[in-house]
Enzyme design. Structure first.
Site, PDB file in Angstrom:
ATOM      1  N   HIS A 134      -7.150  -8.560  -2.728  1.00 26.75           N
ATOM      2  CA  HIS A 134      -8.486  -8.064  -2.367  1.00 26.75           C
ATOM      3  C   HIS A 134      -8.541  -6.563  -2.587  1.00 26.75           C
ATOM      4  CE1 HIS A 134      -5.981  -7.653   1.230  1.00 26.75           C
ATOM      5  NE2 HIS A 134      -6.707  -6.571   1.490  1.00 26.75           N
TER       6      HIS A 134
ATOM      7  N   ARG B 247      -2.422 -12.295   3.224  1.00 25.59           N
ATOM      8  CA  ARG B 247      -3.718 -11.843   2.735  1.00 25.59           C
ATOM      9  C   ARG B 247      -3.793 -12.108   1.236  1.00 25.59           C
ATOM     10  NH1 ARG B 247      -7.360  -8.384   4.218  1.00 25.59           N
ATOM     11  NH2 ARG B 247      -8.473 -10.219   3.488  1.00 25.59           N
TER      12      ARG B 247
ATOM     13  N   TYR C 157       0.840  -1.206   0.000  1.00 25.43           N
ATOM     14  CA  TYR C 157       0.000   0.000   0.000  1.00 25.43           C
ATOM     15  C   TYR C 157       0.870   1.248   0.000  1.00 25.43           C
ATOM     16  CZ  TYR C 157      -4.114  -2.802   1.219  1.00 25.43           C
ATOM     17  OH  TYR C 157      -5.133  -3.710   1.216  1.00 25.43           O
TER      18      TYR C 157
ATOM     19  N   HIS D 120     -10.543  -3.146  -1.122  1.00 27.88           N
ATOM     20  CA  HIS D 120     -11.399  -2.636  -0.047  1.00 27.88           C
ATOM     21  C   HIS D 120     -12.425  -1.655  -0.619  1.00 27.88           C
ATOM     22  CE1 HIS D 120      -8.911  -4.177   3.309  1.00 27.88           C
ATOM     23  NE2 HIS D 120      -7.889  -3.956   2.490  1.00 27.88           N
TER      24      HIS D 120
ATOM     25  N   TYR E 195      -0.184 -10.013   0.194  1.00 30.75           N
ATOM     26  CA  TYR E 195       0.838  -9.486   1.099  1.00 30.75           C
ATOM     27  C   TYR E 195       0.752 -10.207   2.432  1.00 30.75           C
ATOM     28  CZ  TYR E 195      -3.015  -6.556   2.921  1.00 30.75           C
ATOM     29  OH  TYR E 195      -4.199  -6.101   3.441  1.00 30.75           O
TER      30      TYR E 195
END
Ligand SMILES: [Fe+2]
Length: 226
Positions: free
Chosen positions: A154, A151, A101, A156, A141
């Site tokens: 995905h 994870r 991110y 959000h 990640y």
């Protein structure tokens, strides 16, 4: 009824609240027929969102495209009666293709940043509750080194509409990490399809997914426990 003085003001004091009995409905509740209801869910006035804020694949129109696979996600925002939530704000964020991110809280992540990927976007639904989003398919990640929790890819979503805010996430079909993801595992098995995007060609050549979000009620999309 009598009165008492409070902070210099004279206020009525009610000793007996039997009036509430007379205000209680005497008849059974009944459902308003669909034909007599609004065809859309009311929502606050539309906010100002610039064109292109729904395209995360470039920092701005004309700038280089971010690394990784460009994808399209479309869908509808619906209320508990499956009516479209029109002109409501949808905010989205996802990791880059390397699984990182662009956020200070992800600074310890060893994966590289992409100078052409910011990873945050927003949009308003149309009159049919529909949205269109373009982004880069995120990489997986590691969320917890100590327990080896990866994870899966995905995206959000935060949806504000019809008096509620729902934060959830879309998973991708066929990802082996889905079944090992602790957040995915919290979702009851029979509801897991509701958080997985369905393949849906969008006509641009990029891979497309369809992801409807129900903001509350018994069909509500399971919330994000992240
Ligand atoms: Fe995430």
């Amino acid at each position: 009824m009598s009165t008492s003085a409070l902070a210099g003001r004279t206020l009525p004091v009610v000793f007996n609240d039997r009036e509430s009995e007379s205000r209680t409905p005497a008849n059974r509740l009944y459902r308003i027929p669909d034909v007599a209801r609004d065809t859309f869910a009311p929502c606050p006035p539309a906010q100002s969102v610039r064109a292109g804020e729904n395209d995360l694949t470039r920092l701005a129109p004309g700038r280089p495209r971010a690394s990784g696979e460009a994808i399209a996600i479309t869908g509808r925002i619906l209320d508990e009666d499956l009516r479209p939530v029109r002109r409501t704000l949808v905010e989205v964020w996802n990791a880059n293709t390397h699984g990182r991110y662009s956020h200070t809280r992800d600074a310890a992540n060893d994966a590289p940043l992409d100078p052409n990927f910011y990873g945050f976007g927003r949009l308003l639904t149309d009159d049919d509750g529909r949205y269109v989003l373009r982004t880069i398919k995120p990489g997986a990640y590691i969320a917890r080194q100590d327990i080896g929790w990866w994870r899966p890819p995905h995206v959000h979503f935060s949806v504000v509409g019809s008096g509620v805010r729902l934060v959830t996430q879309m998973y991708f079909p066929g990802e082996p990490l889905n079944e090992k993801d602790f957040i995915f595992m919290i979702v009851p098995e029979e509801e897991r399809d509701r958080v997985i995007g369905r393949p849906a060609p969008d006509g641009t050549g990029d891979r497309g997914f369809e992801f409807d979000i129900v903001i509350r009620g018994r069909f509500q999309t399971p919330p994000d426990m992240d």
